[in-house]
Design an enzyme around this catalytic site. Structure first.
Site, mmCIF file in Angstrom:
data_model
loop_
_atom_site.group_PDB
_atom_site.id
_atom_site.type_symbol
_atom_site.label_atom_id
_atom_site.label_comp_id
_atom_site.label_asym_id
_atom_site.label_seq_id
_atom_site.Cartn_x
_atom_site.Cartn_y
_atom_site.Cartn_z
ATOM 1 N N CYS A 192 -55.018 8.920 65.947
ATOM 2 C CA CYS A 192 -55.361 7.835 65.132
ATOM 3 C C CYS A 192 -56.797 8.008 64.927
ATOM 4 C CB CYS A 192 -55.076 6.383 65.950
ATOM 5 S SG CYS A 192 -55.378 6.432 67.820
ATOM 6 N N GLY A 244 -48.677 -3.055 63.757
ATOM 7 C CA GLY A 244 -49.628 -3.941 64.360
ATOM 8 C C GLY A 244 -49.562 -5.232 63.825
ATOM 9 N N GLY A 247 -50.156 1.872 67.912
ATOM 10 C CA GLY A 247 -49.380 2.599 66.836
ATOM 11 C C GLY A 247 -49.849 2.332 65.519
ATOM 12 N N SER A 248 -49.084 2.053 64.509
ATOM 13 C CA SER A 248 -49.392 2.151 63.493
ATOM 14 C C SER A 248 -49.891 0.613 62.980
ATOM 15 C CB SER A 248 -48.132 2.272 62.250
ATOM 16 O OG SER A 248 -47.335 1.236 62.319
ATOM 17 N N THR A 249 -50.923 0.499 61.834
ATOM 18 C CA THR A 249 -51.239 -0.778 61.420
ATOM 19 C C THR A 249 -50.252 -1.795 60.939
ATOM 20 O OG1 THR A 249 -53.534 0.035 61.064
ATOM 21 C CG2 THR A 249 -52.929 -1.812 59.713
ATOM 22 N N GLU A 250 -49.220 -0.940 60.318
ATOM 23 C CA GLU A 250 -48.376 -1.793 59.854
ATOM 24 C C GLU A 250 -47.443 -2.582 60.886
ATOM 25 O OE1 GLU A 250 -45.298 0.643 58.255
ATOM 26 O OE2 GLU A 250 -44.147 -0.977 57.152
ATOM 27 N N GLU A 289 -54.117 -1.116 69.039
ATOM 28 C CA GLU A 289 -54.886 -0.021 68.766
ATOM 29 C C GLU A 289 -54.091 0.559 67.628
ATOM 30 O OE1 GLU A 289 -56.440 2.891 68.505
ATOM 31 O OE2 GLU A 289 -56.117 3.615 70.673
ATOM 32 N N GLU A 340 -53.715 7.082 56.149
ATOM 33 C CA GLU A 340 -53.621 7.684 57.172
ATOM 34 C C GLU A 340 -52.481 8.762 57.178
ATOM 35 O OE1 GLU A 340 -52.592 5.567 60.932
ATOM 36 O OE2 GLU A 340 -53.984 6.753 61.879
ATOM 37 N N LYS A 399 -42.694 0.383 77.189
ATOM 38 C CA LYS A 399 -41.541 0.869 76.204
ATOM 39 C C LYS A 399 -42.381 2.200 75.615
ATOM 40 C CE LYS A 399 -40.499 0.515 71.968
ATOM 41 N NZ LYS A 399 -40.055 2.143 71.544
#
Lengths: 508, 317, 303
Positions: free
Chosen positions: A312, A261, A256-259, A278, A409, A204
């Site tokens: 990133c 993730g 993508g974002s840590t959130e 990642e 970030e 996706k």
């Protein structure tokens, strides 16, 4: 040394200024759009065919440089995800798993070659859809994506050599979710190792940048890859969530974002899905007084302004040793004056458009925060286009370690500049973050390089360079920047089941 | 690993516990099983204890019922030990692990006796102790070798030298296997510290004795304080803290318990903790040891540096 | 000359990372120079050329022809600038000076035992004075590379200072012969020595040694000039010489000047190309841009 004292020069003066507003200027040099074909509407690529979405819904993808609509994109719902996963499962069990490894490899080589043939078209579309300068999509994104396929193609029939004492087996169906900052390259980072290790894929792409992944689907069709081996479905977060939650997925790979993730981590809890993440970063880029300063300045620029700072591993926290801080900052100020901000398709553009309105708002929010926190802002004097999403290259001086622009970030062309005095101080400050994706170190002293690169708690450390990537080079984070590696031999492991010595145990 | 048939004659188990069986009237001196934090033997700060019982219904000992605060203290100790331990020469780490094996070898009898008290048959106990010694030696030997197995030099394009090496992930919290109270614990501890991590171990809840005796042998093995910390107590009470603590980089869990695994994984999202499940390992077999156990607790770091490119012009290079 | 306490320790000249410098230099070649930008750039290039003949077989006749070419680059194309200077050996300064009279084109003379520089200092001073007395507006000296490699930076510094003094009003270009210095660190160090010793220009090469001018080497020197400017307020010019024969390459250099030093250096007062065959390639490109037709060498006089 003999010292003549004839015409004494003025002492160094802070009023000296170079002017980069030159009488000789570059004429516009836009890349022609004519060699790129974009369909007015894209369906879902499932089981080798273009399939109308069960949802019946389409969303628009726009050019962030002028806000014009480029195409309509199908929105996959849970039923569509189901179809795609079923196609991938079927292809895995019936065909891909049984295919001799060397034949699998040849398919991947073929994809690599076809990407090279179509590189110009892909580069144009990448810049149109994502806003990145054509120089970067042409010279970096597309060639690197093709190289990635080329690299992993060769691994397909050599997996027995990768992990000593282990037998390898594919996992099954991989669900892969990729971000909008390097759309095609991230697709390559995900698909190439998955196929080489014998898995099938449901990918996706991000909702703001789906076009090159869909062009890749066309290319995969042309390459005669068996139907269902690669499925590409489009949509936003909900589509991704449906993919993550699908019970017949063996492996999730997310960038993508840590959130998000962390949401995925929770979502796969209690399942046997193997996971690689990642995630975000807030990398320290450290300049010692003995560094090759002019190259360091290029590294700083490349570190934070490459791809509009939508990276990133961007070097978004700059630490300069106090003894050279003024010199480096002066050089930086001069350097950002020569950065050309504007039309992503212009071959001379250095900084293109911000990827989306939403991201621009995030960046503006942080710029406001930085000002409120009392940091000194310095922007390039460039003029921004009136339509589209744009941000000037921005430096924040006198930033404190505890300020938010030094901790969070921003994912934009905004650099927080801090100073330090001693090696131990900067090591502590650099590691003083929940992230651990990358770091940069600039010094001429070899023994210091090895101390610094070892002490950085980060997955990629660039010494006397920054933001370099290669298919053979493992990439991935420590701490909250995620786990698992992409690229190189290490990038195979997340897609393999290693057996013999420790069956039924995996790092999940 | 070698075949693990144990020669009974190689064990000397004639002291202490066995004397009791011979019916001597001397009053036994009971051992106080303290927990091991930062190189010190402490009582739990909670002041609580529990009394594990063996199959015969005998109370084994008064064992500390550790609290989250003991765990917190252990994490502090492990974190402060991490820098020193991880930067020790690999050879030295290997020698310390070997020293542990030596110390264990010298106290085999005591461990066999403790295992027996915890319902392990004599034969199995002797086998477990010997396997444990051998396992330590196995990992002692890996300390300066796994890096060579898992490192790569990557042939990147452009004038750069690029290499990837494993580095310890940091502070690891480990729920030791409930079975194999000695071998299991050592099998998860050894790869963690061989790889330069520091750890906090929770001993088997029902069979905790060997863990503390092991701590005593570790203490005499030149192991720096804080590298290994051993707690005792209730798994159900403590596991949440093991998984939640923000200064713990990885958690190892060895039970085949899907519900707990799910809970741990959910908690791991707090700080993207590495969550490692060894839920079906037969620790007494060959599959119980491998450099991949070390690698599971490593991060891979990739370093780039430019290469100056002068010369190479003519054919005389 | 520089205030004594501003003279740095040249062993501490900034270190250069070669890979990074080369990548930066490559970036300049990625600029796309089209249409009016190209024509304007090419005219600027023409106007920055030091048209050069430095051969053992040079004669007055050859020098006179070269001077005519300098003033009449290609009369078929109106509105062309002249070159900046004609560069010759000291023996031909008088001839060139006379031939160029009234044109505004400067006469540059090499001196100091060009190209090797292996001569006693008093010989070098005499040669310099001779060239200036003959009418040279500019003197292109070579540094003592042997002494430089031997670490005798004071010797190199003093020699440049002495030649500068001998130049009087003539502007001094200091040739580093970067092809013999090899490493970028040494090129940067030699640039610093030359500038602090009084150079008006620093110049890459004699044209007799390969490699001569390259983009990365010129970048290192431009950055040295920039640092020196910020330290002292004094502008120093730059002259890449040797090996620049194509318009496209020349435009890359121009891009580099624009983006490293900016407007202040985009003039032949502060930037020169030392070249002999570049002018004709630039003329052919200008003709092509003007007429739309690809050109042939035979339609452009060789000197």
């Amino acid at each position: 040394m003999k010292k003549k004292q004839k015409n004494i020069l003025p002492r160094k003066s802070n009023t000296l200024k170079l002017s980069f507003d030159t009488s000789w200027t570059y004429a516009p040099a836009p890349e022609s759009r004519t060699s790129a074909t974009i369909q007015p509407r894209y369906d879902l690529f499932i089981n080798g065919k273009w399939t109308k979405p069960e949802s019946g819904k389409y969303f628009e993808t726009i050019n962030p440089a002028n806000e014009e609509t480029l195409s309509e994109i199908a929105e996959a719902n849970a039923a569509d995800v189901n179809k795609a996963v079923a196609a991938a499962r079927n292809a895995y069990e019936k065909y891909w798993k049984k295919l001799p490894a060397k034949e699998r490899g040849k398919y991947i080589f073929r994809i690599a070659r076809m990407m090279q043939e179509k590189s110009r078209e892909l580069a144009i579309i990448e810049s149109l859809d994502g806003g990145k300068p054509i120089r970067e999509s042409r010279d970096f994104d597309i060639p690197e994506a093709a190289n990635h396929f080329f690299y992993y193609a060769g691994w397909a029939d050599k997996l027995d050599y990768a992990f000593p004492g282990k037998k390898t087996a594919s996992l099954g169906v991989a669900g892969q979710i990729i971000p909008w900052n390097f759309p095609l390259l991230m697709a390559a980072w995900k698909i190439a190792p998955a196929l080489a290790t014998g898995n099938t894929v449901v990918l996706k792409p991000a909702e703001t940048t789906p076009l090159t992944a869909l062009k890749l689907a066309e290319l995969i069709q042309e390459a005669d890859l068996p139907p269902g081996v690669v499925n590409i479905i489009t949509g936003a977060g909900e589509t991704g969530a449906a993919l993550v939650q699908h019970p017949d997925i063996n492996k999730i790979a997310f960038t993508g974002s840590t959130e998000v993730g962390k949401m995925i981590l929770r979502a796969v809890a209690g399942t046997n899905k193997k996971l690689t993440l990642e995630l975000g970063g807030k990398a320290a880029n450290i300049i010692f007084e003995d560094a090759p300063l002019d190259q360091a300045v290029e590294g700083i620029i490349n570190g934070i302004f490459f791809n509009q700072g939508h990276v990133c591993c961007a070097g978004s926290r700059l630490y300069i040793q106090e003894s050279v801080a003024n010199t480096v900052i002066r050089k930086l100020k001069d350097r950002i004056e020569t950065l050309i901000v504007g039309d992503p398709l212009d071959k001379n553009t250095d900084i293109g458009a911000i990827n989306s309105k939403k991201q621009l708002e995030t960046i503006h929010y942080y710029i406001k925060t930085g000002i409120q926190e009392g940091a000194e802002i310095y922007e390039s004097s460039c003029r921004l286009p009136s339509k589209g999403f744009w941000c000037k290259p921005t430096l924040f001086l006198n930033v404190a370690q505890s300020s938010r622009i030094a901790q969070e970030e921003i994912f934009g062309p905004v650099l927080a500049i801090l100073t330090f005095r001693t090696d131990d101080e900067v090591i502590e400050k650099a590691n003083n973050t929940p992230y651990g994706l990358s770091a940069g170190v600039w010094t001429d002293k070899g023994s210091r390089i090895f101390n610094m690169t070892r002490k950085m708690r980060a997955g990629v450390v660039w010494a006397n360079t920054y933001n370099k990537f290669d298919p053979t080079s493992p990439f991935g984070g420590y701490k909250e920047s995620g786990f698992g590696r992409e690229g190189g031999l290490h990038g195979l492991m997340p897609y393999l089941h290693l057996s013999n010595l420790i069956p039924n145990s995996t790092r999940k | 690993m070698e075949k693990t048939t144990v020669k009974k004659s190689s064990l000397s188990v004639s002291e202490n516990g066995l004397e009791r069986k011979k019916g001597k009237k001397r009053l036994e001196v009971l051992k106080t099983y303290k927990i091991y934090i930062n190189g010190q033997f402490l009582r739990t700060e909670s002041g609580r204890y529990y009394q594990p019982v063996n199959a015969a219904g005998e109370k084994l000992a008064n064992v500390c019922l550790c609290s989250r605060k003991d765990f917190r203290d252990a994490v502090v100790a492990a974190r402060s030990a991490f820098g020193g331990w991880s930067s020790r020469p690999a050879l030295n780490r290997g020698q310390i692990l070997y020293r542990m094996a030596e110390m264990l070898e010298g106290r085999k009898a005591q461990f066999v006796e403790e295992l027996q008290r915890q319902d392990v048959s004599k034969t199995k106990a002797e086998k477990e102790v010997l396997l444990t010694v051998d396992r330590l030696i196995y990992y002692a030997g890996w300390c300066d070798k796994y890096q060579q197995i898992f490192s790569t030099v990557n042939p990147v394009s452009g004038s750069y030298f690029n290499f990837s090496v494993p580095e310890p992930t940091g502070v690891v919290s480990i729920i030791a296997p409930q079975d194999y109270p000695l071998l299991g614990l050592v099998s998860v501890m050894a790869p963690a510290i061989a790889g330069g991590n520091t750890c906090i171990l929770l001993a088997s809840e029902k069979k905790p004795l060997c863990a503390i005796t092991l701590a005593e042998t570790l203490h005499a093995s030149d192991l720096p304080p804080g590298v290994v910390n051993i707690l005792t107590g209730k798994l159900s009470e403590l596991i949440k803290w093991f998984a939640e603590h923000m200064d713990v980089n990885a958690t190892v869990f060895c039970e085949n318990d899907v519900e707990t695994q799910k809970m741990l994984k959910e908690k791991s999202a707090l700080n993207v903790k590495r969550m490692i499940f060894y839920d079906n390992i037969k620790w007494e077999t060959e599959q119980g040891q491998s450099p991949y156990f070390i690698f599971d607790l490593q991060e891979t770091k990739t370093t780039w540096h430019p290469i100056e490119n002068i010369g190479f012009g003519g054919g005389a290079y | 000359m520089i205030n004594s306490n501003l003279i740095p320790d040249f062993t501490l000249s900034p270190r250069i990372d070669q890979t990074g410098a080369e990548e930066r230099a490559l970036r300049f070649t990625r600029r796309s120079i089209k249409k009016e930008s190209k024509i304007n750039g090419l005219k600027l290039v023409l106007n920055m050329i030091d048209l050069t003949t430095l051969e053992g077989k040079d004669t007055e006749g050859k020098v006179k022809q070269l001077c005519y070419k300098a003033m009449h680059l290609h009369d078929a194309l109106p509105g062309l600038p002249t070159v900046a200077a004609v560069c010759v050996y000291p023996l031909f300064v008088k001839t060139a000076k006379k031939a160029l009279e009234g044109s505004g084109i400067k006469v540059a003379s090499v001196a100091t035992a060009f190209p090797g520089g292996q001569a006693p200092r008093d010989v070098k001073i005499r040669e310099t004075k001779f060239a200036v007395n003959e009418g040279a507006d500019e003197v292109d000296m070579v540094i003592s590379r042997g002494r430089f490699h031997a670490g005798e930076y004071n010797y190199v510094f003093d020699e440049i200072a002495a030649v500068k003094e001998a130049c009087g009003p003539a502007r001094l270009k200091v040739i580093l012969e970067t092809g013999e210095l090899v490493s970028f660190d040494k090129i940067r160090r030699a640039s610093d020595i030359a500038m602090y010793a009084g150079a008006d220009f620093i110049k890459t090469s004699t044209g007799k040694i390969q490699p001569a001018a390259t983009l990365p080497v010129t970048l290192i020197m431009l950055e040295a000039i920039r640092d020196f400017y910020y330290k002292t307020g004094k502008k120093v010019g730059m002259k890449p010489a040797g090996g620049i024969s194509k318009s496209k390459t020349a435009l890359h250099y121009l891009v580099m000047v624009k983006e490293v030093l900016g407007e202040g250096w985009l003039t032949n007062e502060w930037f020169r190309f030392g070249a002999s065959s570049l002018a004709n390639d630039v003329l052919m490109q200008i003709a092509k841009e003007t007429t739309g037709i690809y050109q042939a060498a035979n339609y452009f006089s060789i000197d």
